[in-house]
Each structure stands twice: as C-alpha cells, then as structure tokens.
Write an enzyme that holds these catalytic residues in place. Structure first.
Site, PDB file in Angstrom:
ATOM      1  N   ASP A 109      45.156  53.716 -46.291  1.00 22.48           N
ATOM      2  CA  ASP A 109      45.953  53.645 -45.057  1.00 22.48           C
ATOM      3  C   ASP A 109      45.674  54.863 -44.161  1.00 22.48           C
ATOM      4  OD1 ASP A 109      47.928  53.079 -43.243  1.00 22.48           O
ATOM      5  OD2 ASP A 109      49.533  52.829 -44.727  1.00 22.48           O
ATOM      6  N   ASP A 124      52.888  46.923 -38.763  1.00 21.05           N
ATOM      7  CA  ASP A 124      53.654  46.427 -39.914  1.00 21.05           C
ATOM      8  C   ASP A 124      54.501  45.194 -39.574  1.00 21.05           C
ATOM      9  OD1 ASP A 124      52.569  48.658 -40.986  1.00 21.05           O
ATOM     10  OD2 ASP A 124      54.464  49.544 -41.659  1.00 21.05           O
TER      11      ASP A 124
HETATM   12  C1  GLA Z   1      52.086  51.986 -43.303  1.00 24.12           C
HETATM   13  C2  GLA Z   1      51.514  50.643 -43.745  1.00 24.12           C
HETATM   14  C3  GLA Z   1      52.556  49.908 -44.567  1.00 24.12           C
HETATM   15  C4  GLA Z   1      52.962  50.758 -45.768  1.00 24.12           C
HETATM   16  C5  GLA Z   1      53.462  52.119 -45.301  1.00 24.12           C
HETATM   17  C6  GLA Z   1      53.692  53.067 -46.466  1.00 24.12           C
HETATM   18  O1  GLA Z   1      53.147  51.809 -42.415  1.00 24.12           O
HETATM   19  O2  GLA Z   1      51.120  49.877 -42.644  1.00 24.12           O
HETATM   20  O3  GLA Z   1      52.056  48.653 -44.995  1.00 24.12           O
HETATM   21  O4  GLA Z   1      51.855  50.905 -46.622  1.00 24.12           O
HETATM   22  O5  GLA Z   1      52.514  52.736 -44.431  1.00 24.12           O
HETATM   23  O6  GLA Z   1      54.083  54.337 -46.063  1.00 24.12           O
END
Ligand code: GLA
Length: 505
Positions: free
Chosen positions: A271, A331
């Site tokens: 990520d 998200d």
């Molecule tokens: C980001 C990602 C999420 C999750 C969070 C965890 O927002 O897009 O899917 O993994 O980080 O902190």
C-alpha cells in the site's frame, strides 16, 4: 516621489523574494515519539513562485504563489489529483521564519494554528527528509517483467480491514480461518485469509520487521491457516509508514520479503500510503517492481497486490511491474453510494484485466450491515461480472444466512472465476438502468441492474450479446432456475437490485 515609491517597492519585493527561495522545514516529535516533518520548497521567480510541499504521508505541488511584501499566498495540489483541486494558503515571512495558515478555515472547526517553518537551506529541488537521504539509493530502472504464473483467475478470500480495522489479532484470524471452513466459504473458493494493516511492530537490531503483541508467532499462525487448507496474506507498503502509521518496508524490501516467505506468507498487499514522502511520482513503477522482484527472489509463490488507489493509470503498468492485481479506486465503504459509485465506474477498464493480472475495485462489504440484501446481491453480481478479486470483508464467524448465501452462490462465483478471464463491461444504459455483460468460455453472463429508487421493467434480446441460437439455454443465477427459451427476456428488477443471467452458447 512616485518614481521613488515604485523603486522602493520593487527593491523590497525583490529582497523578500530572495528570502523565500529555498527549503523550509517544520519538525516536531509527538508524545508517543513519532516524528512529524513537513518540508516546503519555494522556487521564486520575481514576485511569483512554485514549489513542493511534503510530509511523511503526502507530496503536493505548490502553485500560483504570489509575494506581496512580507505576505505570501499560494495553492497546493495533491500530486495525484487528476481533477486539479487546489487548497489555498497564506503566509507571513519574518526573517528566517515563515508562518503558514490555510486560507479557508474548515467549517465548524476551531481556527487552525499556523505552522511555523524555518529555512534550512537555499536548495530549490525537493530532497527527501534527513532520515531517508543518507540511505537513499537510486532505484534500478523499470523493466517489464514476465508474469509470475499466479492468480490465473481473480484471487478469492477474506481480508481483515473492512470489518476489523486495527482490532485484528492472532485469535481472530484463527477463528476466521475455522469459520471459512464451517461456512463453506473455503470450498466455494475463498482461499486467502489476509491480515491487513496494524500487525507490525518495530524492527529488531538486525532490521528484521517484527509482528506486534497481537500476533505472537506469525509462522505458527501461517501453519494453522495452512492446516485448514487455506493461505495466509499480509500487508505492508513501500514508504516509511503504512497508512495506519506502522513501520513499512522502505529500504528493507528484500529483507521483508524473506521474512514473509520464511513465515509462510502467500499473498502481499503493498500500500503506497506515505511513500510520496520519500519517492518522486516517477519512481512509482520501479518502487512496485522492486518488491515484485524481492518476492520472486524468495522462491515462494506469493500473490502481489498493488494498492495505490488507481493513480498514474496503474492498469497500464501494474502487470509489467509484477502485480497480480491493482486497486483502481480509493477505499470502499459499507453503503450503497460508495459501492455503486465504485462498481459502475469500472466500465472501460476491461482491456487491462486477464489471467494473472486483475483490476481491483476494492474488497467486499457483504454482510457488514450497511446495505440491504438486494444491494449486497448487486455488489456480488457486479464484482463477478467485473472479474474482480472476491475478498470477503465481514466477520465470517457470525454471518447472517443472507450474507452466507450471497457470497456462497457458486453459480455467481463461477462467472467471476470463468477461465477465459475477461472483465465484463456495460452493454447499454438508460438513466439508472444498466445492462452489463461478461464474455464467458461457454457463453455470456448478463446483469440487469436497477440503480433507481423504484422497481423497473428491463428487457434484453440475446442477439444484443451475440447469441443468435434460436433457443439458447438461459439460467437465472440468483433464482437458480432455467428460463423458458425465447429470443429475448423481460424482468421486473427491484430498486437497487439485479437480475443476473447466464446464457450458454
Ligand atoms: C488504505 C487501504 C485500505 C487499508 C488501509 C489500512 O486506506 O486503501 O484498504 O489497507 O490503508 O491502513
């Protein structure tokens, strides 16, 4: 007098302009020991300027800067924002100190405190913060790498984030693994049990990343999950910190890949989060590739999931960077607006998906309680037509019968997992009524989606999806019923609902 006034003004403007040019920094260590470093770089030209703004989680371009006496105004634009949204700021220069404030106070909140930054150099190129600079080596150039042979159909499994966020631990993961078996999820194809953010502790003296007290023994956990016929996934990122502020893999990529392989990890979600603080946007492809190569060097088959929210047209290079899937959006949340906005916006991306490399519109929210059963059926049907990864995001231990039935619908799962590996697309749209199709190895899947607030009649002729046989075999995948042969089909589709069909050639 007038000439002298203008001359003085010009002199004072130039003097201030010269003072702004360079790198300015704000540094603070919070009570919990976390460092906050904010850097401003100003590149002055007369009484205008551009520059960079960066902290440990984001990088912004500074635009439209104007110097007026000791006052400055400028806008910042988040580097990956392709809609060009600007945030205005003002500042006051006092000698070697600069006090900066948002120009628009956020509504209903306390007035923001100014950030006071101090000049640290005359450098006008952005250089990553001091901790990074001494170690920072140039990345090897990007070179497309061949597929790793994994994820020939979209990955299926479960992920901790949507339901548990930071409240995830060893015990819960074991119980979820048990529940994946008893609910039939595993046998329906949901194999990967993925731990998302918040498992990490600090590195030991040798730089080996440690799990925190919630996960006392990752190897033992992997053994347990494997003993259930499931696979274990984990999470990290290329920056200093993950999105939740835990240690990420910056400068430890090979070491972390080896650690995970030794534990028995089968899937990595990687990520971007804070990586903009230490990398330039042009580094993103080689940064992801670096981890792909590190994973491959371990010799363990590990699915590589890119998470950088669809920036920089990742669909065009995610596979060449070694990714098996890549997020295409920010998200998802457990509500109709979020899910439908994301899902129906995926049209047009189909040519980038295929066996081994998939567009990822984010994890499932089915069973988390924020949508009706009909809306969750839309979620499942649409994700399957999109050949999206199916990663359940609920508490599998306490599933409602409806959530269980929706996610375990094997006829719908078969559409997602069809071996041809084609992502579906919109056939036609009439306002809130959308008909989607997905080519299959033995026919076509069709979704009649009603996004409106009232039930609607929807009609499709099989010739529209290229089926010309007189009496094709048609099946309703939610009703589990064959439909009487005819050249076309009409149904009443409920509000926020779907009728999903398979037409066999
Ligand atoms: C980001 C990602 C999420 C999750 C969070 C965890 O927002 O897009 O899917 O993994 O980080 O902190």
């Amino acid at each position: 007098m007038r000439t002298i006034g203008i001359a003085l003004l010009t002199v004072s403007t130039l003097a201030v302009a010269a003072n702004l040019n360079g790198t300015w920094r704000f540094e603070q260590t919070s009570n919990n020991g976390r460092k906050r470093i904010t850097t401003y770089v100003f590149r002055v030209n007369g009484n205008t300027f551009t520059g960079d703004f960066a902290n440990l989680s984001e990088h912004r371009d500074i635009l439209n800067g104007v110097i007026d006496g000791n006052t400055i105004t400028f806008d910042t634009k988040f580097e990956f924002d392709d809609q060009g949204r600007l945030t205005p700021f003002t500042g006051e220069i006092t000698g070697e100190e600069l006090s900066i404030l948002p120009a628009r106070a956020p509504q209903g909140k306390r007035p923001p405190q100014p950030t006071v930054v101090k000049r640290i150099s005359n450098e006008t190129a952005y250089v990553p913060p001091p901790e990074a600079a001494p170690h920072h080596k140039p990345l090897p150039p990007f070179k497309p790498i061949p597929p790793n042979g994994l994820a020939l159909t979209p990955p299926m499994g479960w992920n901790s984030w949507n339901k548990f966020s930071s409240r995830i631990d060893d015990k819960t993961v074991r119980e979820i693994a048990d529940a994946m078996v008893t609910t039939g999820m595993r046998d329906a194809g949901y194999l990967y049990v993925n731990i998302d953010d918040t498992w990490e502790a600090e590195r030991d003296a040798n730089g080996v990343l440690q799990p925190n007290s919630k996960f006392p023994d990752m190897k033992a956990l992997a053994d347990y999950v494997h003993s259930k016929g499931l696979k274990l996934g984990i999470y990290s990122g290329p920056g200093y910190k993950t999105c939740a502020g835990y240690d990420a893999s910056y400068l430890h990529e090979e070491q972390d890949a080896k650690t995970w392989a030794a534990w028995g990890i089968d899937y990595l979600k990687y990520d971007w989060c804070s990586a903009s603080a230490v990398y330039h946007r042009d580094d993103m492809m080689p940064v992801y590739q670096k981890m792909a190569l590190a994973l491959r060097a371990t010799g363990r088959p590990i699915i590589f999931s890119l998470c950088q929210y669809g920036w920089l047209n990742v669909r065009e290079w995610g596979s060449a960077a070694g990714g098996n899937l890549w997020r295409t959006t920010g998200d998802i949340s457990d509500n109709w607006d979020s899910m439908s906005r994301i899902g129906f916006a995926q049209n047009g991306r189909e040519k980038y998906a295929g066996p081994g490399h998939w567009n990822d519109p984010d994890m499932l929210e089915i069973g988390n309680g924020g949508m009706t059963d009909s809306e969750y059926r839309v979620h499942m049907a649409l994700w399957s037509i999109l050949a999206a990864p199916l990663l359940a995001g609920n508490d599998v231990r306490v599933m409602t019968p409806a959530a269980r039935e929706i996610m375990n619908n094997r006829e719908v799962i078969a559409i997602d997992q069809d071996k041809l590996g084609k992502q579906g697309f919109r056939l036609r749209q009439d306002g809130d009524l959308e008909i989607w199709q997905k080519p299959l190895s033995d026919g076509v899947a069709v979704g009649l989606f009603n996004r409106s607030g009232a039930p609607a009649q929807m009609k499709i002729a099989w010739s529209e999806v290229g089926i010309t046989a007189k009496n094709p075999k048609v099946r309703d995948l939610w009703e589990h019923k064959d439909i009487a042969a005819a050249a076309d089909f009409t149904a009443e589709v409920p509000s926020h609902g779907v009728v999903m069909l398979k037409v066999t050639r």
